[in-house]
Design a protein around this motif. Structure first.
Motif, PDB file in Angstrom:
ATOM      1  N   ARG A 578     -15.454 130.576  13.154  1.00  0.00           N
ATOM      2  CA  ARG A 578     -16.636 129.892  13.674  1.00  0.00           C
ATOM      3  C   ARG A 578     -16.186 129.040  14.848  1.00  0.00           C
ATOM      4  O   ARG A 578     -15.227 128.282  14.739  1.00  0.00           O
ATOM      5  CB  ARG A 578     -17.279 129.020  12.600  1.00  0.00           C
ATOM      6  N   MET A 579     -16.869 129.198  15.983  1.00  0.00           N
ATOM      7  CA  MET A 579     -16.468 128.485  17.200  1.00  0.00           C
ATOM      8  C   MET A 579     -17.656 127.730  17.779  1.00  0.00           C
ATOM      9  O   MET A 579     -18.766 128.257  17.871  1.00  0.00           O
ATOM     10  CB  MET A 579     -15.901 129.455  18.237  1.00  0.00           C
ATOM     11  N   THR A 580     -17.400 126.481  18.179  1.00  0.00           N
ATOM     12  CA  THR A 580     -18.432 125.632  18.774  1.00  0.00           C
ATOM     13  C   THR A 580     -17.889 125.006  20.051  1.00  0.00           C
ATOM     14  O   THR A 580     -16.805 124.424  20.056  1.00  0.00           O
ATOM     15  CB  THR A 580     -18.854 124.509  17.810  1.00  0.00           C
ATOM     16  N   PHE A 581     -18.645 125.149  21.130  1.00  0.00           N
ATOM     17  CA  PHE A 581     -18.325 124.450  22.375  1.00  0.00           C
ATOM     18  C   PHE A 581     -19.095 123.132  22.425  1.00  0.00           C
ATOM     19  O   PHE A 581     -20.250 123.052  21.988  1.00  0.00           O
ATOM     20  CB  PHE A 581     -18.712 125.291  23.598  1.00  0.00           C
ATOM     21  N   PHE A 582     -18.456 122.112  22.982  1.00  0.00           N
ATOM     22  CA  PHE A 582     -19.101 120.830  23.236  1.00  0.00           C
ATOM     23  C   PHE A 582     -19.097 120.623  24.751  1.00  0.00           C
ATOM     24  O   PHE A 582     -18.038 120.426  25.355  1.00  0.00           O
ATOM     25  CB  PHE A 582     -18.353 119.698  22.519  1.00  0.00           C
ATOM     26  N   GLU A 583     -20.262 120.712  25.372  1.00  0.00           N
ATOM     27  CA  GLU A 583     -20.375 120.745  26.826  1.00  0.00           C
ATOM     28  C   GLU A 583     -21.445 119.751  27.281  1.00  0.00           C
ATOM     29  O   GLU A 583     -22.537 119.698  26.708  1.00  0.00           O
ATOM     30  CB  GLU A 583     -20.728 122.150  27.302  1.00  0.00           C
ATOM     31  N   ILE A 584     -21.129 118.976  28.308  1.00  0.00           N
ATOM     32  CA  ILE A 584     -22.067 117.959  28.780  1.00  0.00           C
ATOM     33  C   ILE A 584     -23.096 118.513  29.750  1.00  0.00           C
ATOM     34  O   ILE A 584     -24.197 117.979  29.876  1.00  0.00           O
ATOM     35  CB  ILE A 584     -21.289 116.795  29.431  1.00  0.00           C
ATOM     36  N   ASP A 585     -22.789 119.611  30.437  1.00  0.00           N
ATOM     37  CA  ASP A 585     -23.647 120.121  31.513  1.00  0.00           C
ATOM     38  C   ASP A 585     -24.385 121.377  31.062  1.00  0.00           C
ATOM     39  O   ASP A 585     -23.763 122.433  30.855  1.00  0.00           O
ATOM     40  CB  ASP A 585     -22.790 120.431  32.745  1.00  0.00           C
ATOM     41  N   PRO A 586     -25.706 121.336  30.901  1.00  0.00           N
ATOM     42  CA  PRO A 586     -26.454 122.539  30.509  1.00  0.00           C
ATOM     43  C   PRO A 586     -26.271 123.699  31.478  1.00  0.00           C
ATOM     44  O   PRO A 586     -26.342 124.862  31.063  1.00  0.00           O
ATOM     45  CB  PRO A 586     -27.912 122.054  30.487  1.00  0.00           C
ATOM     46  N   MET A 587     -26.035 123.414  32.753  1.00  0.00           N
ATOM     47  CA  MET A 587     -25.844 124.475  33.740  1.00  0.00           C
ATOM     48  C   MET A 587     -24.589 125.286  33.438  1.00  0.00           C
ATOM     49  O   MET A 587     -24.582 126.513  33.583  1.00  0.00           O
ATOM     50  CB  MET A 587     -25.753 123.873  35.144  1.00  0.00           C
ATOM     51  N   VAL A 588     -23.525 124.636  32.989  1.00  0.00           N
ATOM     52  CA  VAL A 588     -22.295 125.340  32.643  1.00  0.00           C
ATOM     53  C   VAL A 588     -22.544 126.276  31.466  1.00  0.00           C
ATOM     54  O   VAL A 588     -22.085 127.429  31.452  1.00  0.00           O
ATOM     55  CB  VAL A 588     -21.178 124.335  32.312  1.00  0.00           C
ATOM     56  N   ASP A 589     -23.272 125.800  30.476  1.00  0.00           N
ATOM     57  CA  ASP A 589     -23.596 126.648  29.326  1.00  0.00           C
ATOM     58  C   ASP A 589     -24.393 127.869  29.764  1.00  0.00           C
ATOM     59  O   ASP A 589     -24.132 128.995  29.318  1.00  0.00           O
ATOM     60  CB  ASP A 589     -24.378 125.828  28.300  1.00  0.00           C
ATOM     61  N   ARG A 590     -25.335 127.678  30.660  1.00  0.00           N
ATOM     62  CA  ARG A 590     -26.162 128.796  31.111  1.00  0.00           C
ATOM     63  C   ARG A 590     -25.347 129.808  31.910  1.00  0.00           C
ATOM     64  O   ARG A 590     -25.484 131.030  31.712  1.00  0.00           O
ATOM     65  CB  ARG A 590     -27.324 128.255  31.942  1.00  0.00           C
ATOM     66  N   LEU A 591     -24.504 129.335  32.829  1.00  0.00           N
ATOM     67  CA  LEU A 591     -23.694 130.253  33.635  1.00  0.00           C
ATOM     68  C   LEU A 591     -22.710 131.043  32.779  1.00  0.00           C
ATOM     69  O   LEU A 591     -22.517 132.250  32.980  1.00  0.00           O
ATOM     70  CB  LEU A 591     -22.931 129.471  34.709  1.00  0.00           C
ATOM     71  N   SER A 592     -22.066 130.371  31.833  1.00  0.00           N
ATOM     72  CA  SER A 592     -21.048 131.055  31.029  1.00  0.00           C
ATOM     73  C   SER A 592     -21.655 132.048  30.052  1.00  0.00           C
ATOM     74  O   SER A 592     -20.957 132.938  29.561  1.00  0.00           O
ATOM     75  CB  SER A 592     -20.209 130.027  30.261  1.00  0.00           C
TER      76      SER A 592
END
Length: 764
Positions: A578-592
């Motif tokens: 099980r893997m979880t990313f913790f990311e502050i920028d929604p744009m980074v999540d969308r691009l990746s």
């Protein structure tokens, strides 16, 4: 004693009056500009280390300055200067209720999708009152000075005190990163600032006695100043524009340099310090740099900078120098033109109110509006061009010389565009061109556009003609630079993300590269057997890859990753994990997650990947304790380091989330800061075992396959590091004398110093 003797003899108290006013203004300005980085540092743990936090905070400070100047202007409607002093002392006492300064939690945690208004509102509720009252000091005391010193030569030009104000701001700003931050804790800074506020209040009390006992006669009331003609509305508009342009350029050049040139710690200090220093020069009685000289230098540097700003691959040292010098002389030009238009002393507070309004307009355009309407830092070259219209327009008619300069500049600007179009349409010619000019079209275009910049300089005394030529240069250079570096660009509050397409036959052809400013955040091959191979820092050979494989050997793993980037860590995800990313920028999540750019998450991971949006310190606090086998904290390779993720308290929070044999890996690779020693010191303070590895890329792999990586790994127990300890690549660390970073103490200047001048003995 006769009346004549009283007029010619200057009492000692009267001789001290100018000094007391200058010291009070200097003190208030120092407090105002120490509080700005201090308060921004207080709010960073909620929004990460993005430069946009500083830019948005600057808009708040400019708006609070406007409120303070508005108050200073409004209080001048009270005829009695004694009553004005009483009102100001009362408001200073009320503002003291907000001390010591702190960030209150009334608005809860910020929404990462819309953090701007949360930040502005939180700063307003937390520090707005004391900052606004302090900000009113410069215009208010200058207005009092003009009345108290009426009849004296210095009373006719109270504006010179504004130089003392900006000198205090300038020195306070430079002292914060070099002296204040390294030598004191954040709580110590807050209490020291509170003490400084108390000293300032005492200075105002002393000034009250001066005002109330002018010439030692307690019955005298300084007479109101003679009313001058109102400032025309056209003149008011010009004052606002002359103040707005430098404010916009200050934030714009910071964004441009950190995004497109070479971001570094404290980069924001340089433009802001120069911005303040131009006020010192502009409001001197005899400026160190006269306006005619400023106009000549600004014309040359402005044209060269507009030419250069489009080419992000230019030599960074030259680009940095040209941009900073162009910013300095453009700002100085605007402020000198502003100072030349200052009205009579009775209009002083109105003048400062208009100037402050311009600062808010320029700052709001760059920090609030531009990130919404532009996908890159376009506001900087735009304002750099338009500021040409603020130059002198000249009285002579449009002549053949002006027409000739326009025609020549148009021909020069069009030439590289036509050449580029021809090369795009002719593959054979393009191949021959790059054999002759291996540096590419961008370098050739810079050379070709130099005559256009010369044409602009020759017509510098005609602002419209000069500006039109700058527009030609800007359009030509930006068109040439389009698409040569980047395939896609998008902008959010947290910065500019760009995707480049790089050809690498050893990686199977096209490789998509993700860049945040000047920092590489991930890469992925787009075809062949390397599509799902994790690259750069996440290669299986690096410490990050080693840690993932080592933990997975123990069985199904719960993995958390702070910093999503291109999502390369998803390539390690197995069905049982099980893997979880913790990311502050929604744009980074969308691009990746968009397979058009990167497919690690969508195609390479075996099973779903979760992403939790928000600052990691806040979101990790909501995770269950003792639930993770591996935590990877990968947020430090950027040039804006979120230091709150590297404090002893933060590391203790990571350890809380680990299973007894779990591990946390801190990825500490950084170009500008030595952050390994503070991390080691924090681990040693917490009494937890740690291992260190410095991995060097072999040079035999493709360029984007791997990257040199520095990492520190920790565990709550020695058993958690037993497997890693048997690997000779992981080294034990010795005791370090470097002070650990805490939520109350961070020394970025020391980290930068150690990066430039490494200590002779390192604990590994």
């Amino acid at each position: 004693m006769s009346e004549t003797t009283m007029d010619t003899a200057t009492p000692p108290a009267d001789r001290l009056t100018p000094i007391l006013f200058a010291v009070a203004i200097f003190t208030s300005a120092s407090l105002v500009f120490v509080v700005q980085p201090m308060v921004t540092k207080l709010v960073l743990p909620m929004l990460g280390g993005s430069p946009s936090v500083w830019n948005t905070a600057m808009v708040f400070f400019q708006a609070a300055l406007l409120a303070g100047y508005g108050y200073a202007h409004g209080v001048q409607r009270i005829g009695s200067i004694k009553v004005q002093v009483g009102v100001h002392l009362a408001l200073l006492a009320l503002a003291a209720l907000f001390l010591p300064l702190h960030i209150n939690g009334w608005l809860g945690e910020p929404n990462p999708s819309a953090p701007i208004w949360w930040l502005l509102a939180t700063l307003t509720l937390s520090v707005g009152a004391p900052f606004a009252i302090l900000s009113a000091t410069a215009p208010l005391l200058q207005a009092w000075y003009a009345r108290v010193r009426a009849g004296h030569a210095d009373g006719q030009n109270p504006y010179v005190l504004y130089a003392a104000s900006n000198l205090g701001s300038f020195l306070a700003l430079l002292s914060y990163p070099i002296l204040i931050e390294p030598l004191s804790t954040l709580s110590g800074q807050r209490w020291s600032w509170t003490g400084g506020y108390g000293v300032f209040v005492l200075l105002i009390v002393a000034l009250a006695f001066v005002v109330w006992s002018r010439r030692l006669d307690r019955t005298a009331e300084p007479a109101p100043l003679v009313k001058s003609a109102p400032i025309p509305w056209l003149q008011k508009g010009m004052l606002v524009l002359l103040a707005a342009a430098p404010s916009s350029l200050m934030l714009g050049v910071t964004s441009h340099l950190s995004t497109d040139v070479a971001s570094a710690p404290f980069l924001w200090v340089i433009p802001l310090a120069l911005y303040l220093f131009t006020f010192v020069i502009a409001f001197q009685n005899r400026p160190w740099i006269p306006l005619p000289i400023t106009l000549v230098i600004q014309a040359a540097l402005g044209a060269v900078c507009v030419l250069l700003v489009a080419f992000r691959s230019a030599n960074w040292g030259m680009a940095f120098g040209v941009n900073i010098l162009a910013f300095f002389f453009t700002t100085l030009m605007c402020h000198q033109l502003l100072a030349a238009r200052r009205p009579a002393p009775d209009r002083l507070t109105e003048f400062y109110l208009l100037m402050s309004l311009g600062g808010v307009v320029g700052g709001a355009f760059t920090a609030l509006l531009a990130p919404v309407i532009f996908n890159m830092v376009w506001e900087y070259p735009l304002v750099l061009v338009l500021v040409g219209l603020l130059r002198p327009w000249g009285k002579a008619r449009f002549t053949g010389q002006h027409l000739g300069a326009l025609v020549a500049a148009a021909a020069v600007a069009l030439a590289p565009v036509l050449l580029s179009l021809w090369l795009d349409a002719n593959d054979e010619a393009r191949g021959a061109f790059y054999r002759i000019f291996p540096l590419g079209m961008g370098q050739l275009a810079m050379i070709m556009l130099i005559p256009a910049a010369i044409c602009a300089f020759l017509v510098r005394d005609r602002a419209p003609v000069y500006t039109v030529i700058l527009v030609m240069i800007a359009l030509s250079s930006q068109w040439i630079a389009r698409g040569y570096d980047w395939t896609y660009s998008e902008r959010s509050f947290f910065g500019v993300m760009r995707v480049a397409n790089v050809r690498d036959p050893r990686m199977g052809g096209d490789v998509h590269v993700l860049m945040h400013g000047t920092t590489l955040h991930g890469a992925q091959a787009q075809g062949g057997q390397n599509v799902c191979a994790p690259t750069l820092y996440y290669n299986v050979a690096t410490p990050i890859g080693q840690s993932a494989l080592m933990v997975q050997q123990r069985g199904p793993a719960r993995i958390g990753v702070v910093g999503q980037g291109s999502g390369a860590m998803a390539a390690y995800k197995r069905a049982a994990d099980r893997m979880t990313f913790f990311e502050i920028d929604p744009m980074v999540d969308r691009l990746s997650r968009d397979p058009k750019w990167f497919s690690y998450i969508s195609d390479c991971a075996d099973g779903p990947i979760d992403t939790v949006l928000g600052d990691a310190r806040l979101t990790l606090n909501h995770q269950p304790a003792h639930s993770y086998d591996l935590l990877i904290i990968d947020a430090f390779s950027s040039d804006a380091v979120p230091t709150h993720l590297l404090t002893a308290e933060a590391i203790q929070g990571y350890l809380r989330l680990l299973k007894p044999n779990g591990v946390v890996l801190l990825h500490l690779s950084n170009r500008n800061l030595e952050i390994t020693l503070p991390a080691i010191a924090a681990a040693q303070q917490l009494g937890v075992p740690s291992l260190h590895q410095l991995y060097y890329e072999t040079g035999e792999s493709p360029d984007m396959a791997e990257a040199s990586t520095e990492a520190l790994i920790l565990s709550p127990t020695r058993e958690g590091l037993a497997d890693f300890g048997r690997d000779p690549r992981w080294k034990t660390v010795k005791q370090t004398s470097v002070r650990p970073w805490t939520d109350d103490y961070v020394n970025l200047f020391g980290a930068m110093w150690r990066s430039r001048f490494p200590p002779p003995e390192r604990p590994f």
